[in-house]
Scaffold this motif. Structure first.
Motif, PDB file in Angstrom:
ATOM      1  N   UNK A  42       0.859  -1.183   0.000  1.00 38.78           N
ATOM      2  CA  UNK A  42       0.000   0.000   0.000  1.00 38.78           C
ATOM      3  C   UNK A  42       0.896   1.234   0.000  1.00 38.78           C
ATOM      4  N   UNK A  43       0.417   2.353  -0.576  1.00 42.89           N
ATOM      5  CA  UNK A  43       1.228   3.569  -0.598  1.00 42.89           C
ATOM      6  C   UNK A  43       1.129   4.348   0.718  1.00 42.89           C
ATOM      7  N   UNK A  44       2.076   5.221   0.918  1.00 45.22           N
ATOM      8  CA  UNK A  44       2.007   6.140   2.062  1.00 45.22           C
ATOM      9  C   UNK A  44       0.682   6.902   2.017  1.00 45.22           C
ATOM     10  N   UNK A  45       0.159   7.203   3.193  1.00 43.53           N
ATOM     11  CA  UNK A  45      -1.093   7.945   3.275  1.00 43.53           C
ATOM     12  C   UNK A  45      -2.327   7.078   3.298  1.00 43.53           C
ATOM     13  N   UNK A  46      -2.170   5.769   3.080  1.00 40.66           N
ATOM     14  CA  UNK A  46      -3.308   4.852   3.099  1.00 40.66           C
ATOM     15  C   UNK A  46      -3.904   4.776   4.504  1.00 40.66           C
ATOM     16  N   UNK A  47      -5.226   4.751   4.583  1.00 39.33           N
ATOM     17  CA  UNK A  47      -5.890   4.597   5.873  1.00 39.33           C
ATOM     18  C   UNK A  47      -5.664   3.176   6.382  1.00 39.33           C
ATOM     19  N   UNK A  48      -5.572   3.072   7.675  1.00 42.66           N
ATOM     20  CA  UNK A  48      -5.332   1.762   8.267  1.00 42.66           C
ATOM     21  C   UNK A  48      -6.457   0.777   7.968  1.00 42.66           C
ATOM     22  N   UNK A  49      -7.659   1.271   7.774  1.00 44.93           N
ATOM     23  CA  UNK A  49      -8.774   0.377   7.445  1.00 44.93           C
ATOM     24  C   UNK A  49      -8.516  -0.329   6.113  1.00 44.93           C
ATOM     25  N   UNK A  70       4.956   1.708   0.475  1.00 49.16           N
ATOM     26  CA  UNK A  70       5.869   2.262  -0.524  1.00 49.16           C
ATOM     27  C   UNK A  70       5.611   3.750  -0.723  1.00 49.16           C
ATOM     28  N   UNK A  71       6.674   4.473  -1.142  1.00 48.04           N
ATOM     29  CA  UNK A  71       6.507   5.896  -1.441  1.00 48.04           C
ATOM     30  C   UNK A  71       6.100   6.067  -2.905  1.00 48.04           C
ATOM     31  N   UNK A  72       6.049   7.306  -3.386  1.00 47.39           N
ATOM     32  CA  UNK A  72       5.564   7.560  -4.742  1.00 47.39           C
ATOM     33  C   UNK A  72       6.512   7.040  -5.817  1.00 47.39           C
ATOM     34  N   UNK A  73       7.754   6.711  -5.405  1.00 52.14           N
ATOM     35  CA  UNK A  73       8.711   6.136  -6.342  1.00 52.14           C
ATOM     36  C   UNK A  73       8.686   4.606  -6.332  1.00 52.14           C
ATOM     37  N   UNK A  74       7.840   4.047  -5.503  1.00 52.34           N
ATOM     38  CA  UNK A  74       7.764   2.595  -5.404  1.00 52.34           C
ATOM     39  C   UNK A  74       8.785   1.986  -4.471  1.00 52.34           C
ATOM     40  N   UNK A  75       9.497   2.823  -3.724  1.00 51.87           N
ATOM     41  CA  UNK A  75      10.496   2.325  -2.779  1.00 51.87           C
ATOM     42  C   UNK A  75       9.824   1.907  -1.472  1.00 51.87           C
ATOM     43  N   UNK A  76      10.291   0.814  -0.906  1.00 51.92           N
ATOM     44  CA  UNK A  76       9.753   0.354   0.375  1.00 51.92           C
ATOM     45  C   UNK A  76      10.252   1.267   1.492  1.00 51.92           C
ATOM     46  N   UNK A  98      11.873  -1.759   7.973  1.00 53.52           N
ATOM     47  CA  UNK A  98      11.514  -3.175   7.819  1.00 53.52           C
ATOM     48  C   UNK A  98      12.724  -4.039   7.471  1.00 53.52           C
ATOM     49  N   UNK A  99      12.693  -5.289   7.918  1.00 55.20           N
ATOM     50  CA  UNK A  99      13.737  -6.247   7.569  1.00 55.20           C
ATOM     51  C   UNK A  99      13.504  -6.719   6.132  1.00 55.20           C
ATOM     52  N   UNK A 100      14.517  -6.616   5.307  1.00 53.93           N
ATOM     53  CA  UNK A 100      14.392  -7.030   3.913  1.00 53.93           C
ATOM     54  C   UNK A 100      15.585  -7.897   3.510  1.00 53.93           C
ATOM     55  N   UNK A 101      15.434  -8.585   2.388  1.00 58.87           N
ATOM     56  CA  UNK A 101      16.518  -9.368   1.808  1.00 58.87           C
ATOM     57  C   UNK A 101      16.508  -9.142   0.299  1.00 58.87           C
ATOM     58  N   UNK A 102      17.601  -9.519  -0.363  1.00 60.42           N
ATOM     59  CA  UNK A 102      17.676  -9.421  -1.808  1.00 60.42           C
ATOM     60  C   UNK A 102      17.286 -10.719  -2.480  1.00 60.42           C
ATOM     61  N   UNK A 125      13.544  -7.211  -1.805  1.00 60.26           N
ATOM     62  CA  UNK A 125      13.642  -5.945  -2.537  1.00 60.26           C
ATOM     63  C   UNK A 125      14.746  -5.990  -3.583  1.00 60.26           C
ATOM     64  N   UNK A 126      14.612  -5.144  -4.555  1.00 60.28           N
ATOM     65  CA  UNK A 126      15.620  -4.947  -5.590  1.00 60.28           C
ATOM     66  C   UNK A 126      15.711  -3.442  -5.827  1.00 60.28           C
TER      67      UNK A 126
END
Length: 335
Positions: A228-235, A252-258, A288-292, A315-316
């Motif tokens: 979900x993008x930033x700004x999404x309601x928790x519902x 994710x932000x507007x660039x698609x970055x986590x 968040x914990x991520x891996x490649x 993530x990539x």
């Protein structure tokens, strides 16, 4: 029907004697390995380097040979060579004289294990190596033995007392041969730059094969990844978490970055009457914990256990491309 006798809870004198015997054995064998370490730092070092270079530059394979206890150790050493990128197999020294010499080519290198270096079964093999110019490495404890004198490289093991109280049963000597064989295999592995990727090619089966799978082999991708993008309601975020079934949703932000993640744990920690009206920005964990994609499954499992979590986003270039749950690792046989 008679009741079984309860197990003894107190150690008997006989039990204590067994433990003391075991400790003496381990002390003796540790002494042998310590002597081997000292020898490598001294006279054995140059020969070890020569043996390593000879094997590394060979066009063919390493033919490990021996008989008796040395033969058993030789089988294991050959297996270790083969599994770490050095083509090798074992030829029994006695069977060699009955046709198995045909397995050995002029491009190979022979590694012969014999504590005394005087087994008569080795003579035909020595003659065969000399006749066809096949390099011979001798691992013995006697530099003046027949085998050692015939060899191109002598790996002379230091003298050490067997753990056997009669100094007869091969124990310390066998361990020293095994240790030196392992050291040679690992030196070749490191010299070749043999990686975990190479290792996985040679070990596709069993739990080890599962541990050597990659995140890209096990991850869920595409629309199955809860995002979900930033700004999404928790519902709305809660609906995404529930529908995807991973117990989390990546943010994710507007660039698609986590840039964050909302998990079941975050919900419990932020539990309040207006929770569903908040934005994910106020609830999410921002690191968040991520891996490649190329993270080994074994490393992913280690991270899950260390972090006490059940899910990792793959993530990539900071963009989420997949997700792995602990259950995926369990199904693959990793855990």
């Amino acid at each position: 029907m008679a009741k079984p006798k309860p197990l003894m809870t107190k150690s008997s004198g006989r039990d204590d004697g067994a433990v003391q015997s075991a400790l003496r054995t381990l002390d003796a064998e540790a002494g042998g390995v310590a002597a081997l370490t000292a020898a490598l730092k001294s006279d054995l070092g140059p020969s070890f380097t020569a043996a390593s270079d000879l094997i590394r530059n060979a066009k063919g394979r390493v033919i490990v040979t021996g008989l008796g206890k040395s033969g058993h150790i030789g089988r294991k050493v050959a297996a270790t060579f083969a599994s770490t990128g050095t083509p090798a197999f074992f030829v029994h020294a006695a069977e060699a004289s009955h046709g198995d010499l045909g397995m050995i080519t002029a491009d190979d290198v022979i590694l012969a294990l014999s504590w005394s270096g005087e087994q008569p079964e080795m003579r035909n093999l020595i003659a065969y190596a000399a006749r066809f110019g096949i390099p011979l490495i001798a691992m013995t404890a006697d530099k003046d033995s027949t085998l050692s004198k015939a060899a191109d490289v002598q790996l002379t093991l230091p003298k050490a007392r067997e753990a056997c109280p009669h100094n007869l049963a091969p124990t310390t000597s066998s361990l020293m041969m095994l240790a030196l064989g392992d050291a040679l295999a690992i030196a070749l592995l490191e010299g070749r730059g043999f990686t975990s990727t190479d290792f996985s090619v040679l070990h596709p089966g069993g739990k080890l094969g599962a541990l050597l799978k990659y995140a890209r082999d096990l991850m869920h991708t595409g629309d199955t990844v809860p995002l979900k993008p930033l700004g999404t309601k928790m519902s709305d975020a809660l609906v995404e978490m529930t529908s995807k079934g991973f117990g989390c949703v990546g943010i994710v932000d507007r660039h698609g970055h986590l840039v964050g993640i909302v998990t079941d744990g975050d919900l419990r920690r932020q539990m309040r009457p207006d929770l569903l009206t908040l934005s994910v920005d106020e609830v999410m964990t921002k690191t968040p914990k991520t891996i490649g994609r190329d993270t080994l499954a074994g490393e992913a499992l280690e991270l899950l256990n260390a972090s006490k979590i059940t899910t990792l986003i793959v993530t990539d270039a900071k963009k989420p491309v997949g997700i792995i749950h602990l259950h995926d690792l369990l199904r693959a046989g990793v855990a």
